[in-house]
Design an enzyme around this catalytic site. Structure first.
Site, PDB file in Angstrom:
ATOM      1  N   GLY A  11       0.832  -1.207   0.000  1.00 43.58           N
ATOM      2  CA  GLY A  11       0.000   0.000   0.000  1.00 43.58           C
ATOM      3  C   GLY A  11       0.862   1.249   0.000  1.00 43.58           C
ATOM      4  O   GLY A  11       1.859   1.319   0.715  1.00 43.58           O
ATOM      5  N   ARG A  72       0.753  -4.817  -5.369  1.00 40.27           N
ATOM      6  CA  ARG A  72       0.820  -6.043  -4.579  1.00 40.27           C
ATOM      7  C   ARG A  72       1.036  -7.154  -5.606  1.00 40.27           C
ATOM      8  O   ARG A  72       0.284  -7.268  -6.572  1.00 40.27           O
ATOM      9  CB  ARG A  72      -0.465  -6.255  -3.801  1.00 40.27           C
ATOM     10  N   ASP A 103       5.698  -4.778   6.029  1.00 46.82           N
ATOM     11  CA  ASP A 103       6.246  -6.067   6.449  1.00 46.82           C
ATOM     12  C   ASP A 103       6.299  -7.079   5.299  1.00 46.82           C
ATOM     13  O   ASP A 103       7.277  -7.826   5.159  1.00 46.82           O
ATOM     14  CB  ASP A 103       5.426  -6.620   7.615  1.00 46.82           C
ATOM     15  N   THR A 125       4.466   2.588   5.343  1.00 52.59           N
ATOM     16  CA  THR A 125       3.076   2.125   5.477  1.00 52.59           C
ATOM     17  C   THR A 125       2.353   3.029   6.462  1.00 52.59           C
ATOM     18  O   THR A 125       2.937   3.440   7.460  1.00 52.59           O
ATOM     19  CB  THR A 125       2.993   0.654   5.961  1.00 52.59           C
ATOM     20  N   ASP A 127       0.156   2.063   8.426  1.00 49.28           N
ATOM     21  CA  ASP A 127      -0.367   1.256   9.534  1.00 49.28           C
ATOM     22  C   ASP A 127       0.460   1.321  10.830  1.00 49.28           C
ATOM     23  O   ASP A 127      -0.035   0.939  11.886  1.00 49.28           O
ATOM     24  CB  ASP A 127      -0.474  -0.212   9.110  1.00 49.28           C
ATOM     25  N   ASP A 129       2.709  -0.686  11.688  1.00 42.94           N
ATOM     26  CA  ASP A 129       2.677  -2.055  12.222  1.00 42.94           C
ATOM     27  C   ASP A 129       4.001  -2.796  12.070  1.00 42.94           C
ATOM     28  O   ASP A 129       4.025  -4.020  11.967  1.00 42.94           O
ATOM     29  CB  ASP A 129       1.541  -2.849  11.544  1.00 42.94           C
ATOM     30  N   ARG A 171      -4.991  -2.150   9.082  1.00 43.81           N
ATOM     31  CA  ARG A 171      -4.933  -3.607   8.889  1.00 43.81           C
ATOM     32  C   ARG A 171      -5.177  -4.272  10.227  1.00 43.81           C
ATOM     33  O   ARG A 171      -6.230  -4.057  10.806  1.00 43.81           O
ATOM     34  CB  ARG A 171      -3.578  -4.023   8.288  1.00 43.81           C
TER      35      ARG A 171
HETATM   36  N1  LIG Z   1       6.884 -14.012   1.632  1.00 43.28           N
HETATM   37  C1  LIG Z   1       7.193 -13.143   0.645  1.00 43.28           C
HETATM   38  N2  LIG Z   1       8.262 -13.373  -0.151  1.00 43.28           N
HETATM   39  C2  LIG Z   1       8.567 -12.516  -1.148  1.00 43.28           C
HETATM   40  N3  LIG Z   1       7.866 -11.396  -1.418  1.00 43.28           N
HETATM   41  C3  LIG Z   1       6.798 -11.109  -0.662  1.00 43.28           C
HETATM   42  C4  LIG Z   1       6.400 -11.951   0.424  1.00 43.28           C
HETATM   43  N4  LIG Z   1       5.306 -11.408   1.007  1.00 43.28           N
HETATM   44  C5  LIG Z   1       5.038 -10.280   0.329  1.00 43.28           C
HETATM   45  N5  LIG Z   1       5.928 -10.077  -0.671  1.00 43.28           N
HETATM   46  C6  LIG Z   1       5.933  -8.991  -1.654  1.00 43.28           C
HETATM   47  O1  LIG Z   1       5.689  -7.744  -1.008  1.00 43.28           O
HETATM   48  C7  LIG Z   1       4.509  -7.134  -1.574  1.00 43.28           C
HETATM   49  C8  LIG Z   1       3.856  -6.225  -0.593  1.00 43.28           C
HETATM   50  O2  LIG Z   1       3.392  -6.960   0.533  1.00 43.28           O
HETATM   51  P1  LIG Z   1       2.046  -6.487   1.292  1.00 43.28           P
HETATM   52  O3  LIG Z   1       1.907  -7.371   2.481  1.00 43.28           O
HETATM   53  O4  LIG Z   1       0.936  -6.429   0.306  1.00 43.28           O
HETATM   54  O5  LIG Z   1       2.288  -4.983   1.677  1.00 43.28           O
HETATM   55  P2  LIG Z   1       3.291  -4.301   2.715  1.00 43.28           P
HETATM   56  O6  LIG Z   1       4.678  -4.518   2.255  1.00 43.28           O
HETATM   57  O7  LIG Z   1       2.886  -2.873   2.640  1.00 43.28           O
HETATM   58  O8  LIG Z   1       3.020  -4.930   4.059  1.00 43.28           O
HETATM   59  C9  LIG Z   1       3.688  -8.331  -2.033  1.00 43.28           C
HETATM   60  O9  LIG Z   1       2.703  -7.976  -2.968  1.00 43.28           O
HETATM   61  C10 LIG Z   1       4.776  -9.190  -2.651  1.00 43.28           C
HETATM   62  O10 LIG Z   1       5.177  -8.694  -3.922  1.00 43.28           O
HETATM   63  O1  LIG Z   2      -5.472  -0.722  -0.742  1.00 42.62           O
HETATM   64  P1  LIG Z   2      -6.090  -2.037  -0.417  1.00 42.62           P
HETATM   65  O2  LIG Z   2      -5.538  -3.133  -1.269  1.00 42.62           O
HETATM   66  O3  LIG Z   2      -7.575  -1.946  -0.396  1.00 42.62           O
HETATM   67  O4  LIG Z   2      -5.614  -2.425   1.044  1.00 42.62           O
HETATM   68  C1  LIG Z   2      -6.045  -1.799   2.194  1.00 42.62           C
HETATM   69  C2  LIG Z   2      -5.005  -2.048   3.248  1.00 42.62           C
HETATM   70  O5  LIG Z   2      -3.828  -1.341   2.911  1.00 42.62           O
HETATM   71  C3  LIG Z   2      -3.466  -0.467   3.962  1.00 42.62           C
HETATM   72  O6  LIG Z   2      -4.023   0.817   3.687  1.00 42.62           O
HETATM   73  C4  LIG Z   2      -1.957  -0.348   4.038  1.00 42.62           C
HETATM   74  O7  LIG Z   2      -1.388  -1.634   4.236  1.00 42.62           O
HETATM   75  P2  LIG Z   2       0.079  -2.023   3.758  1.00 42.62           P
HETATM   76  O8  LIG Z   2       0.940  -0.833   4.007  1.00 42.62           O
HETATM   77  O9  LIG Z   2       0.465  -3.229   4.555  1.00 42.62           O
HETATM   78  O10 LIG Z   2       0.008  -2.330   2.295  1.00 42.62           O
HETATM   79  C5  LIG Z   2      -4.129  -1.068   5.208  1.00 42.62           C
HETATM   80  O11 LIG Z   2      -4.372  -0.102   6.220  1.00 42.62           O
HETATM   81  C6  LIG Z   2      -5.405  -1.620   4.630  1.00 42.62           C
HETATM   82  O12 LIG Z   2      -5.830  -2.725   5.378  1.00 42.62           O
HETATM   83 MG   LIG Z   3       1.719  -4.287   5.796  1.00 42.57          MG
END
Ligand SMILES: Nc1ncnc2c1ncn2[C@@H]1O[C@H](COP(=O)(O)OP(=O)(O)O)[C@@H](O)[C@H]1O
Ligand SMILES: O=P(O)(O)OC[C@H]1O[C@](O)(COP(=O)(O)O)[C@@H](O)[C@@H]1O
Ligand SMILES: [Mg+2]
Length: 320
Positions: A11, A72, A103, A125, A127, A129, A171
């Site tokens: 995000g 994502r 994360d 992010t 969040d 978190d 989240r």
């Molecule tokens: N276990 C993993 N191994 C490799 N890449 C990952 C893994 N988990 C997530 N990613 C990559 O990181 C991107 C972002 O993760 P996501 O959880 O959607 O958001 P954020 O990084 O903001 O928490 C995923 O769409 C994917 O491309």
């Molecule tokens: O934009 P999407 O795909 O609807 O996702 C919403 C989620 O993304 C966030 O805005 C940000 O989350 P990440 O930074 O982990 O991607 C969360 O607060 C929310 O749960």
């Molecule tokens: Mg996250």
């Protein structure tokens, strides 16, 4: 090391641009080249990569969103995707990377380090978190956006003697709700980390209304339940003329606050210093106003600590 790649993933968050600018600016100041990778790991695999020129960084610290776009891309969790990404890094002569994301993105960053490409993670992010950092880039802006929205809702709640349930993002984490709620003197803040009771909240609203407190706002963290569902359950305890609102993606956009800009600038420059020192697999954070770095593996083993005492504080000091 000659070329540093930069990507934003997951995000988007206000201040990501400030971080990109700081990484690229510091790289250039050190005589390196910066390469932007569009659309996170999806763009890495697709080879959507370009050299960042100094002029590209003009006016970006002000802007929300991410000039490198984000995505994502769950496929990056599989080795096949990672190897394709590595091929692209070789093709563009990129020696090391900075990944700005949450994360999930850190998992991708660690995979690249394991494949021999030093990668540093910056916490981007809304969040808040992520363990081992007091704040993430984007959190402060998102909270301030919520506060502006909640102040407006407060006005109309006051005019109509109404209760509003306002859902905010986060989240699984309650930080956005806690900071937003304390900032507006919420009647209650409902987050996943703290036990709560609908009956107690209803009693508090009744007490408040009987004592002249006309606008009752309940700040509800995403993940507990939806605002409308909350309103329906609350109405089983009395008629509060309640309305449900959801701030949703509005809190992800907008110009970053000074705090997010400064924090992102510090973290971005620090990431380049770590790469120049030959380090990788590290997540940058800010703790007690000091830049810190931690092994990403340690982050995956630990949990972000939510400041739950904010909920107690809000209860103690709110209208009696
Ligand atoms: N276990 C993993 N191994 C490799 N890449 C990952 C893994 N988990 C997530 N990613 C990559 O990181 C991107 C972002 O993760 P996501 O959880 O959607 O958001 P954020 O990084 O903001 O928490 C995923 O769409 C994917 O491309
Ligand atoms: O934009 P999407 O795909 O609807 O996702 C919403 C989620 O993304 C966030 O805005 C940000 O989350 P990440 O930074 O982990 O991607 C969360 O607060 C929310 O749960
Ligand atoms: Mg996250």
């Amino acid at each position: 090391m000659k070329r540093i790649g930069i990507l934003t993933s997951g995000g988007d968050a206000p201040g990501m641009n400030a971080a990109v600018r700081a990484v690229a600016g510091k790289a250039m100041a050190e005589g390196l080249e910066a390469y932007g990778i569009n659309y996170g790991f999806a763009g890495l695999v697709a080879g959507d990569i370009h050299k960042i020129e100094a002029a590209d960084l003009d006016g970006v610290i002000q802007r929300g969103g991410t000039l490198l776009y984000s995505a994502r891309y769950p496929e990056f969790a599989h080795e096949e995707g990672q190897l394709k990404g590595i091929e692209q890094l070789k093709r563009f002569g990129i020696d090391a990377l900075v990944v700005i994301g949450g994360d999930g993105s850190y998992h991708g960053a660690l995979r690249l380090t394991e494949h021999g490409y030093n990668t540093i993670g910056l916490p981007g992010t809304i969040d808040n978190d992520i363990p081992y950092t007091d704040f993430t880039i984007g959190f402060d802006t998102a909270v301030n956006t919520n506060v502006q929205a909640l102040d407006r809702i407060y006005d109309t709640a006051h005019s109509h003697d109404r209760t509003f349930v306002v859902e905010v993002m986060g989240r699984g984490a309650g930080d956005v709700a806690l900071w937003s709620g304390v900032s507006i003197g919420a009647t209650a803040i409902v987050v996943p980390e703290v036990d709560w009771s609908m009956e107690e909240i209803a009693n508090k609203i009744k007490h408040n209304r009987a004592n002249g407190h006309r606008s009752n706002l309940i700040v509800l963290a995403e993940g507990v339940m939806g605002a409308q569902e909350f309103v329906e359950k609350l109405s089983e305890y009395g008629d509060f003329d309640a309305r449900g609102n959801t701030i949703a993606h509005m809190q992800r956009g907008g110009n970053p606050t000074a705090k997010d800009r400064v924090m992102a600038s510090k973290m971005g420059a620090y990431a380049v210093e770590l790469l120049l020192a030959g380090k990788g697999g590290l997540a940058v954070g800010i703790q007690n106003n000091q830049l810190v770095n931690h092994n990403m593996l340690d982050l995956f083993d630990s949990k972000h600590e939510v400041e739950v005492s904010l909920d107690k504080l809000n209860d103690e000091i709110s209208f009696k």
